[in-house]
Design an enzyme around this catalytic site. Structure first.
Site, mmCIF file in Angstrom:
data_model
loop_
_atom_site.group_PDB
_atom_site.id
_atom_site.type_symbol
_atom_site.label_atom_id
_atom_site.label_comp_id
_atom_site.label_asym_id
_atom_site.label_seq_id
_atom_site.Cartn_x
_atom_site.Cartn_y
_atom_site.Cartn_z
ATOM 1 N N GLY A 281 -10.802 -10.452 23.874
ATOM 2 C CA GLY A 281 -10.114 -11.607 23.294
ATOM 3 C C GLY A 281 -11.033 -12.808 23.198
ATOM 4 N N HIS A 454 -2.205 6.219 -11.924
ATOM 5 C CA HIS A 454 -2.472 7.542 -11.359
ATOM 6 C C HIS A 454 -3.889 7.984 -11.740
ATOM 7 C CE1 HIS A 454 -1.846 11.639 -10.035
ATOM 8 N NE2 HIS A 454 -2.387 12.054 -11.170
#
Ligand code: FAD
Length: 475
Positions: A281, A454
């Protein structure tokens, strides 16, 4: 005589530099101060993100992924590679070049937008009537005054208690991005975004990587289905992840570092690593700002205390990005920067913290927006979910990356999209569709009705939306 500005921004990370550009666009005279320095003493605006964060990590992820593809992926395409090797020095030099291009890009943007850039450390030096005095310490010291100050001083890596970074054996993010040779044994403390990304880079280049995570659950912030799929994929790649691991001691020597830890079952373990990355962190960075001198309020965790709109306790002093509450993400910092500049101009911008996307750039990539299935169930919200696997997506099969899925979560009554959770190829890009859907209050049916090209990976998102109504076409 001090130079007078409408807006002075302290820090030129993604929060600060974007705030400065937006303020200048809105017609304010604007200065931005940043102290990051690259080789040769030149300024390096861009903050953590550009210098030792988002950008260099993605450069190394790409290099290491190319190496892995050449070593393991190309053969299936009929491409045989002989004598494959990695020149780490060249890989790091490329990364440094990418970083420098971004530093220079920001300097160019400052010029283009007439933002005065000051290289050095900025600090509060008191008030002059209604105006704030800001001092710049550096090669060219200066005194500025400003009607508004935006604090964007970012964050710094958190060290393990009592175990400082030496960036030789015990590395922070800067050290992890600059390892000069592939370590044989690499330890990573913390299985968060940075730990997983850095662990992946060096694993692909040949390191034996062990990740030690203190929390009992892997990727606790992600949707459980995504976390499970990720754990499976990383284990298959050879990334050893131990959750529930408690570090008891870290002892560096000149040639290695020994880590004593207790595993989830309570058994004592000892691991010896060539290098240890600590990614547990980050902490807010306010050092050097002389915040106390003017009474700028910090909260109990050291963040600059702000309200929802990034106002501090001082009049016309604002704070944004990693140095304030909220997710430590570059795009959150940027959006706050834009919003504050617009508020100064009297506009009413809005940031929806619920639609900030999260991305982990591992392979497969992980991305999500909105709440997880578990969070929604815990909040007693009735939902319908739909998932579609990349194994059933033509494009994913063609590019040879069929791992993972897209999952859409919608409100059971209204069908409004409440979350999108994905793991798989390029989901860092696909997640924008989920963010857009949520921002526009779209339903899963809206996504299902939109024509998607597509063959594309984005068809998996449409199919997941169709799956909410149990009517996938390709599964
Ligand atoms: C390894 C790593 C990978 C990451 N990857 C991602 C990612 O892929 N996507 C993502 O969204 N986020 C990522 N992050 C997080 C991201 O880098 C931060 O959220 C982001 O940089 C925060 O921006 P900021 O403008 O608030 O602060 P920073 O980027 O930290 O910038 C603050 C700047 O202010 C300067 N400064 C501080 N004090 C002063 C002063 N007194 N005077 C002058 N200058 C000062 C600092 O030197 C710095 O240049 C990553 C972080 C790390 C460490």
């Amino acid at each position: 005589m001090a130079d007078a500005y409408d807006v002075v921004v302290i820090g030129a990370g993604p929060g600060g530099y974007v705030a400065a550009i937006r303020a200048a666009q809105l017609g304010f005279t604007t200065a931005c101060i940043d102290d990051w320095t690259r080789d040769g003493g030149k300024p390096a605006p861009g903050g953590t993100c550009t210098n030792v964060g988002c950008i260099p990590s993605k450069a190394l992820l790409q290099s290491s992924e190319n190496y892995e593809h050449a070593g393991h992926g190309f053969a299936a395409h009929g491409i045989d590679v002989k004598g494959l090797s990695i020149d780490v020095a060249r890989m790091l030099a490329r990364k440094d070049k990418v970083v420098a291009q971004n530093n220079d890009g920001i300097l160019y943007l400052f010029k283009k937008n007439k933002v005065a850039f000051h290289h050095g450390r900025g600090s509060f030096a008191g008030k002059e009537g209604d105006r704030w005095r800001v001092k710049v310490d550096g090669a060219n010291p200066a005194e500025l005054t400003a009607a508004h100050v935006i604090v964007a001083t970012g964050s710094a890596p958190r060290a393990l208690p009592g175990i400082p970074f030496d960036n030789d054996r015990i590395l922070d993010n800067a050290g992890a991005l600059a390892i000069r040779e592939v370590p044989k044994r690499l330890g990573v403390v913390g299985a968060g975004v940075i730990g997983l990304e850095m662990g992946s880079v060096w694993r692909r280049l040949g390191s034996e990587v062990i990740v030690l995570e203190a929390l009992p659950a892997f990727l606790g912030a992600a949707d459980e289905a995504v976390a499970k799929e990720a754990q499976k994929a990383f284990a298959k790649q050879g990334l050893a992840i131990h959750t529930g691991a408690k570090i008891t001691s870290v002892k560096p020597t000149k040639k290695d570092v020994t880590v004593a830890w207790t595993d989830a079952a309570g058994a004592s373990q000892t691991s010896v690593f060539d290098r240890l990355i600590v990614s547990i962190g980050r902490v807010p960075h306010t050092k050097g700002l002389d915040a106390e001198a003017v009474g700028l309020k910090l909260d109990e965790r050291g963040f600059v205390a702000v309200d929802h709109d990034c106002r501090t306790n001082l009049p016309n002093v604002w704070a944004i990005g990693d140095v304030v509450r909220g997710p430590m993400l570059a795009h959150k910092a940027e959006d706050e920067g834009v919003a504050v500049a617009e508020r100064i101009a009297g506009q009413k911008p809005h940031i929806d913290f619920d639609t900030i996307p999260w991305v982990i750039y591992t392979s497969p990539e992980i991305a999500w927006v909105g709440r997880t299935e578990q969070q929604l169930k815990a909040a007693n919200i009735a939902i319908r979910t739909g998932s579609f696997p990349f194994t059933a997506n033509g494009r994913a099969r063609a590019i040879g990356e069929p791992t993972g899925f897209v999952k859409i979560i919608a409100d059971a009554k209204t069908d409004k999209v409440l979350g999108m959770h994905a793991i798989g190829p390029m989901v860092s890009e696909l997640i924008a569709e989920g963010v857009m859907a949520m921002e526009f209050g779209a339903s899963s049916e809206d996504i299902a009705r939109i024509c998607h090209a597509h063959p594309t990976l984005s068809e998996a998102t449409r199919e997941a939306a169709l799956a909410v109504d149990k009517r996938t076409l390709n599964l």
